[in-house]
Every structure is written in structure tokens, then in C-alpha cells.
Design an enzyme around this catalytic site. Structure first.
Site, PDB file in Angstrom:
ATOM      1  N   ILE A  11       0.730  -1.291  -0.001  1.00  0.00           N
ATOM      2  CA  ILE A  11       0.024  -0.078   0.073  1.00  0.00           C
ATOM      3  C   ILE A  11       0.946   1.209  -0.010  1.00  0.00           C
ATOM      4  CG2 ILE A  11      -1.882   1.184   1.434  1.00  0.00           C
ATOM      5  CD1 ILE A  11      -2.812  -1.427   2.479  1.00  0.00           C
ATOM      6  N   ALA A  81       4.363  -1.605   9.191  1.00  0.00           N
ATOM      7  CA  ALA A  81       3.639  -2.661  10.084  1.00  0.00           C
ATOM      8  C   ALA A  81       3.990  -4.019   9.432  1.00  0.00           C
ATOM      9  CB  ALA A  81       1.889  -2.376  10.023  1.00  0.00           C
ATOM     10  N   SER A  83       1.967  -7.440   8.718  1.00  0.00           N
ATOM     11  CA  SER A  83       0.616  -7.300   8.315  1.00  0.00           C
ATOM     12  C   SER A  83      -0.135  -8.583   8.031  1.00  0.00           C
ATOM     13  CB  SER A  83       0.422  -6.207   7.220  1.00  0.00           C
ATOM     14  OG  SER A  83       1.150  -6.689   6.269  1.00  0.00           O
ATOM     15  N   ASP A 133      -9.448  -2.860   9.432  1.00  0.00           N
ATOM     16  CA  ASP A 133     -10.645  -3.335  10.009  1.00  0.00           C
ATOM     17  C   ASP A 133     -10.661  -4.535  10.892  1.00  0.00           C
ATOM     18  OD1 ASP A 133     -10.028  -5.231   7.832  1.00  0.00           O
ATOM     19  OD2 ASP A 133     -11.982  -5.001   6.900  1.00  0.00           O
ATOM     20  N   LYS A 162      -2.306  -4.022  15.984  1.00  0.00           N
ATOM     21  CA  LYS A 162      -2.598  -2.789  15.439  1.00  0.00           C
ATOM     22  C   LYS A 162      -3.648  -2.231  16.007  1.00  0.00           C
ATOM     23  CE  LYS A 162      -2.085  -1.522  11.758  1.00  0.00           C
ATOM     24  NZ  LYS A 162      -1.058  -0.389  11.362  1.00  0.00           N
ATOM     25  N   ILE A 214      -7.016 -23.406  -0.408  1.00  0.00           N
ATOM     26  CA  ILE A 214      -8.300 -22.559   0.416  1.00  0.00           C
ATOM     27  C   ILE A 214      -8.589 -23.069   1.791  1.00  0.00           C
ATOM     28  CG2 ILE A 214     -10.720 -21.617   0.215  1.00  0.00           C
ATOM     29  CD1 ILE A 214      -8.921 -20.933  -2.031  1.00  0.00           C
ATOM     30  N   TYR A 215      -8.644 -22.153   2.767  1.00  0.00           N
ATOM     31  CA  TYR A 215      -8.984 -22.480   4.179  1.00  0.00           C
ATOM     32  C   TYR A 215     -10.354 -22.864   4.366  1.00  0.00           C
ATOM     33  CZ  TYR A 215      -4.320 -20.853   6.141  1.00  0.00           C
ATOM     34  OH  TYR A 215      -3.074 -20.420   6.778  1.00  0.00           O
ATOM     35  N   GLY A 291      -8.190 -19.389  14.784  1.00  0.00           N
ATOM     36  CA  GLY A 291      -9.017 -18.166  15.155  1.00  0.00           C
ATOM     37  C   GLY A 291      -9.221 -17.254  13.931  1.00  0.00           C
TER      38      GLY A 291
END
Length: 357
Positions: A11, A81, A83, A133, A162, A214-215, A291
Site C-alpha cells: 500500500i 507494519a 501485516s 478493519d 494494530k 483454500i482455508y 482463530g
């Protein structure tokens, strides 16, 4: 001059490129150049006298203080950060060092610099903290999207670190008066994205004939934001945001991970078809990660209402541009794959294993 921390990352590099393309501003990029920091992202700025780079750790208070004194910035945009959630599960200490201790050091250096400015420069200075978010936790299928007043409930070492940095930024405004701004964005995608994240990993694995892991059931939902839209929102917040406020930045594009992968496979089937079959044939399901938050969604109405920003890209237009960029930039892919990414995959997954998405 503007300071940008983490400007060699995904970013941050997009922000610097967009900023210098849209306005005449000197930028100092402060980046430690860890595994995901890639100066090659900014190769097009070679010879541009407005762009400056310093390799430094934001937790190095002495060095950051020196840079403030030397360059006298009008603002700092704090991207730097650690990330990635998977990475935070394996190495949480690195996330505390950069995201918490690094932000603290940066705030202390900024506060000392800002306090010594004359009244005019003091009023104009801004510290803009870029967050995520994920600090808000997870949503149920029918829950309203995250707003700026949603209580924090981080569920991974990454999001917890964060959240801590967000709280520090808030405290420095309320305690010391430091003119801060905070943005919390949804999942970004677009050019220069390091290939540990879902979209670039799927594109590159698909082209290499590798599995697209794919999880779980792939029904984790994310709100997808094209990176150039995010950069435009940050510029708007920097220019017009109310000091001390938080602004959520989202793309209004909620998609399940499996649907994103299907879309990528379908675009690749059209633009670079396989000799036999579809890229969807490479999809495989693996055990979910610990999680794993089920759903994120951003309510970005405050930003539109108060500052007039809304995304210009739909998911369909943005994802098509993203796939096209990766197909058109094979040298970038080669360069990124010769760095720390492959070493990290070897360390955490072993042998020929691929990171899951």
C-alpha cells in the site's frame, strides 16, 4: 515534505506513486526493508528529485528524531507494519516490535518535533495512522458492517498489535494534542501486492500449475478495496480530515474467499487459458487456520458524508486490472520470488508446500 513509513510495501508504494502522480510534493520513504519491503516497486521514480529513501526501523527513536530535524515534514503517513495474520501466529514478537513499539517511538519523535514548531506549522502538521478493519474482530452473517464506533475485539496477534497502535495514536491526541488522524481499511488488492496474500498468491500459483489451497470451506467474507481507491481516500483524509477523528475506508465489495478465487480462475481462463481444463481444477481445501475471522465489512458512509470520498472501482473492474497487471509484469514476479518470500515458505511450511489462503 511528507514522511511515509513502510513506503516500499504494497500500500505504501502505491500511495507514493499515486501521490507524486497527482501533486508536486517531496516524499521521504522510511522503510526497514523487511521481507515484504520491495524498493523495486518504486523503480519508476529513479531520478525523480521529489523522492527520497532512508532505510530505517521506525522503532529506532534516535534515527527517526534525526530525520524529523533534518527534513522538517508537514505530515507523516504511517503505513509501516507487520501485516499478515499467518505470520503473526508464528512470530508474534515481530508484530509487537514494529506495530506497537515502532508506533510508540514514531509518536514520541513526532510529538517532540511538533511541540517545537511555530504556531502556523504546528497547526498544519498531521500524523496519519493507517490501520485495519481487523481490529474490530469478526461479524456474523447478518451483523451490520463495522463503523467508527464499533468496539475493538481483535482475534489474532496481528490485529491485537494494530489495535494497540490505534489506541496509542488516540491517546497521543487526547493527552498531548498531537494532531492525529486514523484510517481503518478493508482488504486491499491491486498492483505490487506481495504474494503471501490471497489474490496475488492465487494468480501466481494458478499460472505455475500449483494447488490453490483454500482455508476451511472458503466462505470467509471480506470487503475488497482496490489499492488506488484506498490511496485516494488517504489523501482526502490528510487534506480535509478532522483532527482526532477515525475514518473507515471500504470498497463496498463483500465477497467470500472462494468466490474471489473462482473469479480469478475465470479471468485467467479467458486471458491466459490452459491447454487442458480450467484453473478451477487446481483448487484444494485445507484445514482452517486458528482463530480465522468469519466476516469483515466496512461502513464507509462517514468518509463519503464528511469528505466526499467513495470508491471508483467495483470489484469486477479492479480485479480485472489486477490480473492484467500481474500478467504484464513478469519481471516484478521474478524479482519478488528471489527474495525472503520463498525462504519464509520453506521455514513455515517446509519442502514444496505452498502457503494457504
Amino acid at each position: 515534505m511528507i514522511f511515509v513509513t513502510g513506503g516500499a510495501g504494497f500500500i505504501g508504494s502505491n500511495f507514493i506513486l499515486d501521490l507524486l502522480a497527482s501533486q508536486d510534493e517531496h516524499v521521504l520513504n522510511i522503510d526497514k526493508l523487511t521481507y515484504a519491503g520491495n524498493p523495486y516497486n518504486l523503480a519508476s521514480l529513479d531520478g525523480d528529485e521529489r523522492y527520497h529513501f532512508v532505510q530505517a526501523d521506525i522503532a529506532d527513536r534516535e534515527k527517526i528524531t534525526q530525520l524529523f530535524e533534518q527534513h522538517q515534514p508537514r505530515a507523516i503517513i504511517h503505513f509501516a507494519a507487520e501485516s499478515h495474520v499467518d505470520r503473526s501466529i508464528h512470530s508474534p514478537g515481530e508484530f509487537i516490535h514494529t506495530n506497537v513499539n515502532g508506533t510508540f517511538s514514531l509518536l514520541e519523535a513526532a510529538r517532540a518535533y511538533w511541540s517545537a514548531l511555530d504556531s502556523e506549522k504546528k497547526a498544519a502538521f498531521r500524523f496519519l495512522h493507517v490501520s485495519t478493519d481487523e481490529v474490530y474482530g469478526t461479524l456474523g452473517p447478518n451483523d451490520p458492517p463495522f463503523s467508527e464506533t464499533t468496539p475493538y475485539a481483535p482475534n489474532s496477534p496481528y490485529s491485537a498489535s494494530k489495535a494497540a497502535s490505534d489506541h496509542l495514536v488516540r491517546a497521543y491526541h487526547h493527552t498531548y494534542g498531537l494532531p492525529t488522524l486514523t484510517t481503518n481499511c478493508s482488504n486491499n488488492y491491486g498492483p505490487y501486492h506481495f504474494p503471501e496474500k490471497l489474490i496475488p498468491l492465487v494468480i501466481l500459483n494458478a499460472l505455475d500449475g500449483k494447488a490453490l489451497p483454500i482455508y476451511g470451506d472458503g466462505q470467509q467474507i471480506r470487503d475488497w478495496l482496490f489499492v488506488s481507491d484506498h490511496c485516494a481516500a488517504i489523501r482526502q483524509v490528510l487534506a480535509r480530515g478532522k483532527v482526532g477523528e477515525t475514518y473507515n475506508i471500504g470498497g463496498w465489495n463483500e465477497k467470500a474467499n472462494l468466490d474471489v478465487v473462482h473469479t480469478l480462475c475465470d479471468i485467467l481462463d479467458q486471458q491466459k487459458p490452459k491447454a487442458v481444463g480450467s484453473y478451477r481444477d487446481q483448487i484444494t481445501f485445507v484445514q482452517d487456520r486458528p482463530g480465522h475471522d468469519r466476516r469483515y465489512a466496512i461502513d464507509a458512509r462517514k468518509l463519503e458524508r464528511e469528505l466526499g470520498w467513495k470508491p471508483t472501482e467495483t470489484f469486477e473492474t479492479g480485479i480485472a486490472k489486477t490480473v492484467r497487471w500481474y500478467l504484464d509484469h513478469p519481471q516484478w514476479v521474478i524479482n519478488i520470488r528471489t527474495g525472503g518470500y520463498l525462504k519464509w515458505l520453506e521455514l513455515h511450511y517446509g519442502g514444496d508446500a505452498e502457503e494457504t489462503t
